[in-house]
Design a protein around this motif. Sequence first.
Motif, mmCIF file in Angstrom:
data_model
loop_
_atom_site.group_PDB
_atom_site.id
_atom_site.type_symbol
_atom_site.label_atom_id
_atom_site.label_comp_id
_atom_site.label_asym_id
_atom_site.label_seq_id
_atom_site.Cartn_x
_atom_site.Cartn_y
_atom_site.Cartn_z
ATOM 1 N N GLN A 57 0.832 -1.214 0.000
ATOM 2 C CA GLN A 57 0.000 0.000 0.000
ATOM 3 C C GLN A 57 0.861 1.256 0.000
ATOM 4 N N GLU A 58 2.001 1.210 0.666
ATOM 5 C CA GLU A 58 2.909 2.360 0.713
ATOM 6 C C GLU A 58 3.380 2.733 -0.696
ATOM 7 N N LEU A 59 3.747 1.742 -1.494
ATOM 8 C CA LEU A 59 4.219 2.003 -2.848
ATOM 9 C C LEU A 59 3.066 2.382 -3.784
ATOM 10 N N VAL A 60 1.891 1.835 -3.538
ATOM 11 C CA VAL A 60 0.720 2.214 -4.335
ATOM 12 C C VAL A 60 0.401 3.684 -4.110
ATOM 13 N N ASP A 61 0.407 4.108 -2.847
ATOM 14 C CA ASP A 61 0.148 5.521 -2.528
ATOM 15 C C ASP A 61 1.214 6.420 -3.140
ATOM 16 N N LEU A 62 2.463 5.984 -3.060
ATOM 17 C CA LEU A 62 3.564 6.742 -3.662
ATOM 18 C C LEU A 62 3.365 6.880 -5.168
ATOM 19 N N PHE A 63 2.944 5.795 -5.818
ATOM 20 C CA PHE A 63 2.696 5.816 -7.258
ATOM 21 C C PHE A 63 1.633 6.859 -7.602
ATOM 22 N N HIS A 64 0.493 6.802 -6.920
ATOM 23 C CA HIS A 64 -0.611 7.716 -7.234
ATOM 24 C C HIS A 64 -0.254 9.170 -6.914
ATOM 25 N N GLU A 65 0.480 9.391 -5.845
ATOM 26 C CA GLU A 65 0.924 10.748 -5.502
ATOM 27 C C GLU A 65 1.897 11.285 -6.555
ATOM 28 N N ALA A 66 2.840 10.450 -6.969
ATOM 29 C CA ALA A 66 3.829 10.859 -7.978
ATOM 30 C C ALA A 66 3.150 11.132 -9.317
ATOM 31 N N ARG A 67 2.181 10.305 -9.704
ATOM 32 C CA ARG A 67 1.474 10.507 -10.971
ATOM 33 C C ARG A 67 0.672 11.801 -10.935
ATOM 34 N N LYS A 68 0.010 12.069 -9.812
ATOM 35 C CA LYS A 68 -0.783 13.304 -9.673
ATOM 36 C C LYS A 68 0.122 14.531 -9.806
ATOM 37 N N LYS A 69 1.258 14.512 -9.122
ATOM 38 C CA LYS A 69 2.207 15.633 -9.216
ATOM 39 C C LYS A 69 2.721 15.789 -10.643
ATOM 40 N N TYR A 70 2.996 14.672 -11.294
ATOM 41 C CA TYR A 70 3.516 14.713 -12.661
ATOM 42 C C TYR A 70 2.499 15.316 -13.623
ATOM 43 N N ILE A 71 1.260 14.924 -13.494
ATOM 44 C CA ILE A 71 0.212 15.418 -14.397
ATOM 45 C C ILE A 71 -0.103 16.886 -14.134
ATOM 46 N N GLU A 72 -0.048 17.297 -12.876
ATOM 47 C CA GLU A 72 -0.427 18.668 -12.513
ATOM 48 C C GLU A 72 0.709 19.676 -12.644
ATOM 49 N N GLN A 73 1.902 19.231 -12.999
ATOM 50 C CA GLN A 73 3.018 20.170 -13.101
ATOM 51 C C GLN A 73 2.790 21.162 -14.236
ATOM 52 N N PRO A 74 3.284 22.386 -14.092
ATOM 53 C CA PRO A 74 3.146 23.367 -15.174
ATOM 54 C C PRO A 74 3.901 22.898 -16.412
ATOM 55 N N ILE A 75 3.376 23.247 -17.561
ATOM 56 C CA ILE A 75 3.955 22.765 -18.817
ATOM 57 C C ILE A 75 5.377 23.288 -19.038
#
Length: 168
Positions: A57-75
């Motif tokens: 679960q720790e790595l799953v949460d890390l994955f989803h957090e990292a993906r969210k940050k990646y998608i929301e980063q300014p272009i």
Amino acid sequence: MARLKKVEKVFIVRSLAQFMTPTEVVVAIKENFKIDVSPQQVEVYDPTKTAGADLSQELVDLFHEARKKYIEQPIYNIEAANDIVQLRVLSALFIKKQGNTRDAIKLSDQIQKIVKGYYEKKIEITGKDGGAIKTETEHSQRPPMFTPDELANLSPQELSRLAINGKL
């Protein structure tokens, strides 16, 4: 199959969260940690794949957090989104492809579009003096109404013609 430390697992999870393919992650792991892993071993750390179903679960949460940050980063944080980087790459390709006329013309055109701001131009359509566009609705006259006696005197062909033309 190499035994991975937590740092390496986190690196793999973050890389996959940034939409890297397992093969790209294998190369990155080799470069950064000098470890040989297989694409199948890397897939185990992707919770969106069947192979990653048993991920902690720790790595799953890390994955989803990292993906969210990646998608929301300014272009502008994305290197290839900057004009100067694109121009440098296109310029290098242009030099390599000068013998191929068709490709050279396409690359030259692409470079000109970036330099002249082709992709930045926005067209705004407005009405007079920048105001709203004026719209007018026209009401057409209703077709003549027929009395029941007039309709009774019409042949079936005439009735169908009126119905087809919307006059009935």
